[in-house]
Design a protein around this motif. Structure first.
Motif, mmCIF file in Angstrom:
data_model
loop_
_atom_site.group_PDB
_atom_site.id
_atom_site.type_symbol
_atom_site.label_atom_id
_atom_site.label_comp_id
_atom_site.label_asym_id
_atom_site.label_seq_id
_atom_site.Cartn_x
_atom_site.Cartn_y
_atom_site.Cartn_z
ATOM 1 N N GLU A 48 -10.703 -11.653 9.782
ATOM 2 C CA GLU A 48 -9.430 -11.828 9.083
ATOM 3 C C GLU A 48 -9.620 -11.176 7.719
ATOM 4 N N GLY A 49 -8.530 -10.731 7.113
ATOM 5 C CA GLY A 49 -8.737 -10.124 5.813
ATOM 6 C C GLY A 49 -7.461 -9.919 5.049
ATOM 7 N N LEU A 50 -7.608 -9.225 3.939
ATOM 8 C CA LEU A 50 -6.470 -8.961 3.061
ATOM 9 C C LEU A 50 -6.486 -7.521 2.593
ATOM 10 N N VAL A 51 -5.286 -7.029 2.335
ATOM 11 C CA VAL A 51 -5.180 -5.762 1.613
ATOM 12 C C VAL A 51 -4.439 -6.035 0.312
ATOM 13 N N ALA A 52 -4.805 -5.301 -0.724
ATOM 14 C CA ALA A 52 -4.042 -5.317 -1.966
ATOM 15 C C ALA A 52 -3.169 -4.073 -1.951
ATOM 16 N N VAL A 53 -1.871 -4.281 -2.179
ATOM 17 C CA VAL A 53 -0.917 -3.175 -2.081
ATOM 18 C C VAL A 53 -0.256 -2.969 -3.446
ATOM 19 N N ASP A 54 -0.234 -1.727 -3.894
ATOM 20 C CA ASP A 54 0.450 -1.371 -5.140
ATOM 21 C C ASP A 54 1.946 -1.656 -4.954
ATOM 22 N N ALA A 55 2.500 -2.564 -5.779
ATOM 23 C CA ALA A 55 3.892 -2.982 -5.591
ATOM 24 C C ALA A 55 4.860 -1.811 -5.781
ATOM 25 N N GLU A 56 4.475 -0.822 -6.578
ATOM 26 C CA GLU A 56 5.384 0.304 -6.819
ATOM 27 C C GLU A 56 5.391 1.299 -5.675
ATOM 28 N N THR A 57 4.189 1.617 -5.166
ATOM 29 C CA THR A 57 4.085 2.722 -4.198
ATOM 30 C C THR A 57 3.862 2.235 -2.768
ATOM 31 N N SER A 58 3.580 0.948 -2.586
ATOM 32 C CA SER A 58 3.224 0.358 -1.280
ATOM 33 C C SER A 58 1.901 0.887 -0.733
ATOM 34 N N VAL A 60 -2.055 0.991 -0.112
ATOM 35 C CA VAL A 60 -3.166 0.030 -0.086
ATOM 36 C C VAL A 60 -4.209 0.476 -1.124
ATOM 37 N N VAL A 61 -4.517 -0.417 -2.068
ATOM 38 C CA VAL A 61 -5.468 -0.063 -3.125
ATOM 39 C C VAL A 61 -6.714 -0.956 -3.095
ATOM 40 N N GLY A 62 -6.778 -1.876 -2.138
ATOM 41 C CA GLY A 62 -7.980 -2.706 -2.002
ATOM 42 C C GLY A 62 -8.027 -3.356 -0.633
#
Ligand SMILES: CC(C)(COP(=O)(O)OP(=O)(O)OC[C@H]1O[C@@H](n2cnc3c(N)ncnc32)[C@H](O)[C@@H]1OP(=O)(O)O)[C@@H](O)C(=O)NCCC(=O)NCCS
Length: 289
Positions: A48-58, A60-62
């Motif tokens: 299981e995991g997570l992605v961090a998404v840049d709210a402006e560009t959508s 994935v940054v992490g």
């Protein structure tokens, strides 16, 4: 979904889904990791995991994944932050979320030099050194330390039991997924299974691991024929310093090219060679332990 700001930029943390894999692959390539889409996909299927998404560009940054092995252990892996977003708290936030996903399970990971300070701050402690050996397979001094035979479907329970003894948690699901994608050989002594080696495609070539054996000669007896069957082909083995296999792997053409620090939280006894009758001589991967 949780929204937050890292410095002045807004990020969303979302559940890691297969649709994020292409962006995740771009991040691991940026970090110069050799994973293919299939390698990410296999790890995600076990995790299981997570992605961090840049709210402006959508974008994935992490990324972070937590791979549970029953309730007895979990690994945290694929911790990557886009290099334009590093040093702003995003790595710590992803780790906090992954540790929440893991609940009470004791945690293991293999740290890069980039990740080490963060993991130490989060209470992980060093328990060993992982040595990454890889290269074009050369001639192998074969070691006879038992009978080595191809494993079949009827050997799955014995293989899972050997791995559980060596690893200290049940990785049955991982071993099944590996069996679907690769092959496995068994080491027998006096007719009884005492070790095994798995082989699968990964990154630039093929990976030998996990390898579980009662002693170093048993591990060499399992690994040697695989190297010998791949002349000139790219092979990789992730072992630990305490196995003593490193110089032998280098003699077989698989050079030491790096590795990482094996860490656990809470800190416990060392990895690798253990008082159990069998030990892990090669990891499944740095991500999966
Ligand atoms: C490791 C990585 C994920 C960290 O991500 P990040 O977003 O830069 O991490 P953070 O900004 O949350 O920093 C985490 C903590 O480590 C500290 N830190 C980072 N580098 C440090 C260093 N060289 N020395 C001391 N502390 C350091 C930060 O100060 C921060 O501590 P704090 O939360 O108490 O302020 C990122 O560097 C990365 O993706 N590297 C490439 C891939 C990789 O190696 N991943 C690790 C796999 S094990």
């Amino acid at each position: 979904m949780s929204k937050n700001t890292v410095r002045n930029k807004a990020v969303h943390c979302l559940a890691f889904e297969p649709k994020h894999l292409t962006d995740a692959l771009a991040l691991s390539r940026q970090a110069q990791w050799p994973h293919r889409l299939e390698d990410w996909s296999l790890t995600l299927a076990l995790s299981e995991g997570l992605v961090a998404v840049d709210a402006e560009t959508s974008q994935v940054v992490g990324t972070v994944l937590m791979t549970p092995y029953g309730e007895d252990a979990a690994t945290i892996n694929m911790v990557i932050v886009d290099d334009g977003w590093r040093g702003q708290g995003l790595g710590r936030r992803l780790m906090d979320e992954a540790m929440t996903l893991a609940g009470d399970r004791p945690l293991r990971l293999v740290a890069t030099s980039d990740g080490l300070p963060l993991y130490e701050k989060l209470g992980f402690r060093e328990v060993g050194t992982v040595l990454q050996h890889q290269g074009e397979a050369g001639p192998v001094p074969l070691v006879a330390a038992g009978e080595v035979v191809p494993a079949g479907a009827g050997d799955r329970a014995a293989i899972a039991a050997l791995d559980r003894q060596a690893f200290g948690a049940d990785r049955g699901l991982l071993l099944e997924r590996f069996a679907e994608r690769g092959s496995c050989t068994l080491l027998r002594r006096n007719g009884a299974p005492v070790g095994f080696a798995a082989l699968r495609d990964f990154g630039r070539g093929r990976v030998i691991g996990p390898v579980v054996a009662p002693d170093a000669d048993g591990a060499k007896a399992l690994i040697g024929p695989i190297i010998a069957a791949h002349p000139g082909k790219f092979l990789r083995v992730d072992t630990t310093a305490d196995t003593g296999l490193g110089p032998w792997l280098a003699d077989c053409g698989l050079r030491h090219v790096g590795g990482g620090i094996a860490m656990r939280r809470p800190a416990s006894t060392a990895t690798g060679i253990s008082p159990a009758p069998v030990s892990t001589y090669a990891l499944a991967s740095q991500a999966l332990g």
